[in-house]
Design a protein around this motif. Sequence first.
Motif, short mmCIF file in Angstrom:
data_model
loop_
_atom_site.label_atom_id
_atom_site.label_comp_id
_atom_site.label_asym_id
_atom_site.label_seq_id
_atom_site.Cartn_x
_atom_site.Cartn_y
_atom_site.Cartn_z
N ILE A 292 3.16 21.38 0.85
CA ILE A 292 3.09 20.12 1.57
C ILE A 292 3.69 19.06 0.65
O ILE A 292 3.29 18.95 -0.52
N ALA A 293 4.64 18.30 1.14
CA ALA A 293 5.27 17.25 0.34
C ALA A 293 5.29 15.95 1.15
O ALA A 293 5.76 15.93 2.28
N ILE A 294 4.76 14.91 0.57
CA ILE A 294 4.73 13.59 1.22
C ILE A 294 5.37 12.58 0.28
O ILE A 294 4.95 12.44 -0.87
N ARG A 295 6.39 11.90 0.76
CA ARG A 295 7.02 10.83 -0.01
C ARG A 295 6.39 9.51 0.43
O ARG A 295 6.48 9.13 1.60
N PHE A 296 5.77 8.81 -0.52
CA PHE A 296 5.07 7.57 -0.22
C PHE A 296 5.95 6.36 -0.53
O PHE A 296 6.94 6.46 -1.27
N SER A 297 5.59 5.24 0.05
CA SER A 297 6.36 4.01 -0.13
C SER A 297 6.13 3.38 -1.50
O SER A 297 6.91 2.54 -1.93
N GLU A 298 5.05 3.75 -2.17
CA GLU A 298 4.77 3.27 -3.52
C GLU A 298 4.44 4.46 -4.41
O GLU A 298 4.11 5.55 -3.92
N HIS B 99 0.84 -1.18 0.00
CA HIS B 99 0.00 0.00 0.00
C HIS B 99 0.89 1.25 0.00
O HIS B 99 2.03 1.22 0.44
N ALA B 100 0.35 2.34 -0.49
CA ALA B 100 1.10 3.59 -0.51
C ALA B 100 0.94 4.27 0.85
O ALA B 100 -0.12 4.80 1.16
N VAL B 101 1.97 4.25 1.65
CA VAL B 101 1.95 4.87 2.98
C VAL B 101 3.11 5.85 3.08
O VAL B 101 4.16 5.65 2.46
N PRO B 102 2.97 6.93 3.85
CA PRO B 102 4.02 7.95 3.90
C PRO B 102 5.30 7.45 4.53
O PRO B 102 5.29 6.79 5.57
N ARG B 103 6.41 7.77 3.87
CA ARG B 103 7.73 7.56 4.48
C ARG B 103 8.27 8.86 5.05
O ARG B 103 8.91 8.87 6.09
N VAL B 104 8.05 9.94 4.36
CA VAL B 104 8.54 11.25 4.79
C VAL B 104 7.44 12.27 4.57
O VAL B 104 6.78 12.27 3.53
N THR B 105 7.22 13.13 5.57
CA THR B 105 6.27 14.22 5.41
C THR B 105 6.97 15.54 5.67
O THR B 105 7.77 15.66 6.60
N GLN B 106 6.69 16.52 4.85
CA GLN B 106 7.24 17.88 5.03
C GLN B 106 6.09 18.87 4.93
O GLN B 106 5.48 18.98 3.85
N PRO B 107 5.73 19.55 6.03
CA PRO B 107 6.32 19.46 7.36
C PRO B 107 6.08 18.10 8.02
O PRO B 107 5.20 17.36 7.62
N ALA B 108 6.87 17.82 9.05
CA ALA B 108 6.72 16.57 9.77
C ALA B 108 5.45 16.59 10.60
O ALA B 108 4.91 17.65 10.92
N ALA B 109 4.97 15.41 10.94
CA ALA B 109 3.80 15.30 11.79
C ALA B 109 4.07 15.94 13.15
O ALA B 109 5.14 15.74 13.74
N ASN B 110 3.12 16.74 13.62
CA ASN B 110 3.19 17.39 14.94
C ASN B 110 4.32 18.42 15.03
O ASN B 110 4.74 18.78 16.14
N ALA B 111 4.81 18.90 13.89
CA ALA B 111 5.90 19.88 13.92
C ALA B 111 5.38 21.25 14.34
O ALA B 111 4.24 21.63 14.05
N TRP C 49 6.80 8.93 -6.52
CA TRP C 49 6.65 8.63 -5.09
C TRP C 49 6.39 9.91 -4.28
O TRP C 49 5.92 9.83 -3.15
N LEU C 50 6.75 11.07 -4.85
CA LEU C 50 6.61 12.34 -4.14
C LEU C 50 5.31 13.03 -4.57
O LEU C 50 5.15 13.38 -5.74
N TYR C 51 4.42 13.23 -3.63
CA TYR C 51 3.12 13.85 -3.87
C TYR C 51 3.11 15.17 -3.12
O TYR C 51 3.32 15.19 -1.90
N ARG C 52 2.90 16.29 -3.81
CA ARG C 52 3.05 17.58 -3.14
C ARG C 52 1.96 18.55 -3.56
O ARG C 52 1.30 18.39 -4.58
N LEU C 53 1.82 19.58 -2.72
CA LEU C 53 0.74 20.55 -2.88
C LEU C 53 1.27 21.93 -2.53
O LEU C 53 1.75 22.15 -1.41
N ALA C 54 1.20 22.88 -3.46
CA ALA C 54 1.64 24.25 -3.21
C ALA C 54 0.59 24.96 -2.34
O ALA C 54 -0.61 24.74 -2.47
N LEU C 55 1.07 25.82 -1.43
CA LEU C 55 0.19 26.53 -0.50
C LEU C 55 0.36 28.03 -0.66
O LEU C 55 1.45 28.54 -0.93
N ALA C 56 -0.76 28.73 -0.49
CA ALA C 56 -0.70 30.19 -0.35
C ALA C 56 -0.14 30.50 1.03
O ALA C 56 -0.11 29.64 1.91
N PRO C 57 0.34 31.73 1.26
CA PRO C 57 0.88 32.07 2.58
C PRO C 57 -0.12 31.78 3.70
O PRO C 57 -1.30 32.14 3.61
N LEU C 58 0.35 31.10 4.74
CA LEU C 58 -0.50 30.72 5.88
C LEU C 58 -0.22 31.63 7.06
O LEU C 58 0.91 32.08 7.27
#
Length: 621
Positions: free
Chosen positions: A60-66, A39-51, A98-107
């Motif tokens: 937002i960038a998430i590197r998945f295992s598949e 299954h496609a599960v996250p290996r790396v998240t940017q930002p990290a969880a609970n950061a 493997w890298l799934y990402r999303l551009a964000l407006a200023p938060l």
Amino acid sequence: MSTANTRSRPSAIISCGRVQPVALGLLILLSSPSGIFAHAVPRVTQPAANAVLHEAPREIAIRFSERVEGRASSLQVFDAHGTRIDEGTATTAPGDPWLYRLALAPLGSGVYTVSWRVMSADDGHVTDGAYVFVVDGIGISPPAAADQVIAVTGWYDALVRWLGMLGAVAMIGLLTASLTFRCRRLPRVPSPSAVLPWLAVLLLSGGLALFARLQRLPVEGSEWAGFVTLVSSSVGQIAAAKIAIALLLLGTFVAYWRGSRGRTWLWSLALLLTLLLLLGDAWVSHVAAAVVWRGLALTAELAHLLGVALWVGGLGYFATLFWWGAFREKSPAAELAWAIPAFSRLAVGAIGLLTLSGLYLAQLHLASLGQFLSTPYGRILLAKLGVAAFMAALGGYHQFVVHPHIVASLKRSGRSVDRSARRFSKTLRIEASLGLLALLLAAFLGTTSPPSGTPSHVAEALRQVRAVEDTQLTLEVWPLRPGPNAIRLTVTGRDGQALPDATAALVQLQATGSDTAPLGFTLQRESAGVFVKNDVVLGIAGTWKVQVIVQRQGAYDLSERFELALSGQPEQHVTSPPAAASNGVMILLYVGIAGLTIVLLIVSKRRLSSALRRLDVPNQP
């Protein structure tokens, strides 16, 4: 031939060949995993969880295992009020699926939730999950456990997969029956009443598979838009191709029935199309996520499925169509006297193929014996091995007990012949029923994540453990990127207890191949034996040498060198080749299994020839 002769050593050898699945569980312990994810599960998240971040992230960038099927997936961000704040522009990185990402407006300052729902482009399974990060905080949060990843694929998908496997296995049994039971001179393609129901099962399973995947797509709009999105994905295309192959099978069979039955090329075409169905199942299995040696992994999966199909499909034909035909003959015992060793020849080859490919696949998915009981995947695999062992035991019973009685009864007539044949009927049907159960367990294995593929949901980290004198130093660094990093050093005794006399820890880092001066700093004592420092800014990607010095009260200082690799880009998803490929012991095991299978095939052929000579039946090539 006497009864005593039928209990000769070759029979024992063949029986041993039928129990190869039992040995597979023990052979797994000698294997090494290679980290295939399921299954496609996250290996790396940017930002990290609970950061907790000083500045808002720009993406937002998430590197998945598949590999991610971007057109059938979604990545969304919500604020503390539950309002979606992204613009829906999530996409996979060019050349890096493997890298799934999303551009964000200023938060602005606040708490944000990242929610993802993705379809794997490798095995077609759907997973979803979420995690939280905070903007306008201070410091770097240590790696923390993220929210649970949920595999949307479940029991319904397993049942649909089972139906598809059942149809393909039945077709293999029907199409290879003329080769297995040559003395009966069977037609290459059975009658429509035997074939059409299984074709209907194949078409039904293909339609249900498409429908199930369509219901789980995170696509807004009409059902037709979702269907177009699904079919445009690689997984949807494979599912649609399997339906098309089933329809081509139907056309091939109709051409065979309506035309000349001597057109053997139509039989060959039907067999090739059935093998393509098995290839489709292999292409969306767990091993499809491999990058290194992917072809070998897919070949092993296809060989495993073929071994299952030959064994279980042959059993199904033997227990139904062949059995009903045998009792229309004048002497059922004479039919079974040659049919049992004929089928044994097929079973030995199929089990040899299963054992070789199964051992390789086990190396990809299991790391230790404990994972058999501690993980859902291991427990299902253990149940499957148990069923295979029971099937092999019944095969031994047929060889040691039933077949000698049938051969001995050829000199007699009456109830003895009928009793021996009916005894075989019961146990053969039990073995065939166990084959259906083994297929069901295999289908659930295909939708269950192997334990070796459980990755971390947080940013990448270094963790190295070194023994120094009578102590143990554990160095952790995360997220291993140019910029702010956090370092933790844990000093313990050999018993694992923290050393209270460790008073200070000094660290010096030097970038390899750079003219820059080394960075030096003192870690802060967090607790007994634990030293940390946040916001350690490292500016150069590459290899760094780390010198650690621990000062102790009333004892000599501890000094040790470490090495870390600082990546300037998200780590590429690379699956290591199985360690057994270069392991001499495992190579000997593979050669031994292959050699034993060849010997058993030769012995099976000789037993069949002996039975045919006794019955005065011309031997078949």
